[in-house]
Design an enzyme around this catalytic site. Sequence first.
Site, PDB file in Angstrom:
ATOM      1  CG  ASP A 294      19.086  49.124  16.062  1.00  0.00           C
ATOM      2  OD1 ASP A 294      18.061  48.447  16.283  1.00  0.00           O
ATOM      3  OD2 ASP A 294      19.052  50.212  15.492  1.00  0.00           O
ATOM      4  N   GLY A 296      23.378  46.022  20.863  1.00  0.00           N
ATOM      5  CA  GLY A 296      23.442  45.143  22.030  1.00  0.00           C
ATOM      6  C   GLY A 296      22.278  44.189  22.165  1.00  0.00           C
ATOM      7  N   GLY A 301      26.214  42.029  13.350  1.00  0.00           N
ATOM      8  CA  GLY A 301      26.994  41.168  12.462  1.00  0.00           C
ATOM      9  C   GLY A 301      26.145  40.378  11.497  1.00  0.00           C
ATOM     10  CG  ASN A 376      12.513  50.600  10.678  1.00  0.00           C
ATOM     11  OD1 ASN A 376      12.972  49.935  11.612  1.00  0.00           O
ATOM     12  ND2 ASN A 376      12.416  51.901  10.724  1.00  0.00           N
ATOM     13  CE1 TYR A 377      14.845  54.610  10.843  1.00  0.00           C
ATOM     14  CE2 TYR A 377      16.932  55.273   9.919  1.00  0.00           C
ATOM     15  CZ  TYR A 377      15.698  55.600  10.428  1.00  0.00           C
ATOM     16  OH  TYR A 377      15.330  56.904  10.512  1.00  0.00           O
TER      17      TYR A 377
HETATM   18 NI    NI Z   1      15.526  57.845  11.965  1.00  0.00          NI
END
Ligand code: NI
Length: 629
Positions: A294, A296, A301, A376-377
């Site tokens: 996520d 690299g 930012g 999604n996160y």
């Molecule tokens: Ni998870």
Amino acid sequence: MSRHPLDPLDPAEIERAASIALTADGLSDLRRVISVELREPDKADYLAWRGGARVPAREAFVVLLDRGRGCGVEVVVSLDGGCLLSATTLDEGVQPAISIDEFWETGEIVRADPRYLAALAARGVHDPAQAYIEAWSAGDHESAGGRLVLALTWLREHPDDNPYARPLYGLVVVVDLSAGVVIRVDDHAPGTPPPAVERGVYRNGGGRAYRDDLKPFEVTQAEGPSFALDGRVLRWQKWELHVGFHPREGLVLNDIAYTDAGERRQVCHRASMAELVVPYGDPNPTVHFKNVFDTGEYGLGELTNPLSLGCDCLGEIRYLDVVVSDPAGAAVTIPNGICIHEEDVGLLWKHTDDSGRPDRARARRLVVSSIVTVGNYEYGYFWYFHQDGSWEFEGKLTGILHSAGWISKERSPHSLPLGPGIVTSNHQHFFCARLDLDVDGPANSVFRTDAICDPWGPGNPDGVAFRTGRTTFTRESEAKDVVASETARRFRVENPTRRNRIGDAVSYELVPGDNVAPMQQPDSTVRRRARFLDHHLWVTPYARDERYPAGEYPNQHTGGDGLPRWTAADRPLENADVVVWYVFGAHHVPRLEDWPVMPIARCGFTLRPVGFFDYNPALDVPPPGHCHT
Ligand code: NI
């Protein structure tokens, strides 16, 4: 307000740096700006400035993507001189991070492809606008050249539906972002209809009535907060730190110090989360390649949330805006990207002696936080500073479980069914903290401590004695270590030249939180690319360009860069300017309770003084002023 040498670039600097970078020789017309950041001064120059020397040169580091030539370009710009200092074309095959614009452009490219439309139609989906499409980093799963992403599809008929509720089983589209074309449509189950039932609605109570017994809960600080911000230098109680921000790592803390009996004592030069990789553990055809970096491969930012008072944060808040760049090099301000506030956290210490009189102090902590949305996160990055000299990182994981289709009648051991035709897969989230600790100055040594039971014998006649063993890491090869809760293993950073009142070297220890081993085979593609997962702890001597544990450009990289490459030199570590890399994993076997939106899960670590102070540093916290019975 004078500018601090570690202040992130302001909007004018970003635009100036980008426009200078875009004058680099040989760029085609199809170029875009991936990132513009402060080129942080070398530590020696920074420390010299702290000691009264001149302000270090202000420089920008710009990464460009030249789609016309199919390559990346790194440019260093002097902001003092307003000129280009260097431009380096990256090797063929090195792909800069995927920007958020490319993420959404992937959807347009895929929806325009007749092979994809035919695959949708065969599944009974005739309106491509209902296809929710995501671009997943390709790792080194694809041998085709180009700037690759793998596109996955879900069906979303209603705007309030959870975008992940109706995955299309077995449909993977290979896209070359440079050429803007679909390379291949891999349909592992042509004609499989989307799941029919599950809508996964979580908005507005998800169809349930809101509970009605929550009374108002107000946090007021009539005299304002106990911290002060001077530019981006934050002072609270005896702590002082500089609040930075980076287009790749997001929230960064610099120059952390604690004032002890009037002396400003250094604790850390720079602290950040240098990588976050999420390997999934399911051979399902739309899941097995998912092991996104996520930080690299995308960069956190520009994914920073604008926060709002009373919702994300409660109390007397100070916000800092963050600024990123768009593909043309224009500055984009995200308001309220960083939140600073205090929280009451219960008791700090207490004792009731034989007179029956209690003595006590209440604990308060300083919170510096930021939240990013990566597909999604959501990841919350929360740094806490405590009155007892300890500080802490807490990762908060929330958002929506990533889903996949499932057509077998049998349950899979690698996923949890969420409804007919929809599963969510086992996975892990591994953070890598980069901690340039400077305990009372840069020259430090690192060792681990383990509890040891003494053997029976004359010195241990009752069989109860135990002690703490010390293993010093003299070289990088020795400092590759793992957590061990059975021996209360901790990792300690000490300053061998400064002693406390009993003659021990002053130190801080890293106290691991919950952690886990990586569940991927050592020679799997993700482990080859994320070799830093091989150990929970790495220690390196400071080097300006050693910034990320999987190297500068993990996107489509075949592996070996970063920590494994640097530590092959096996450099000495004793009484050196060390950087501690701590890897910790959140092991996520999904639960039904994580759907349709996931309650926050936490992971992290604490840095605790051990003999850094001569006594409990929180003795001077006054008793609470308003005790009621
Ligand atoms: Ni998870």
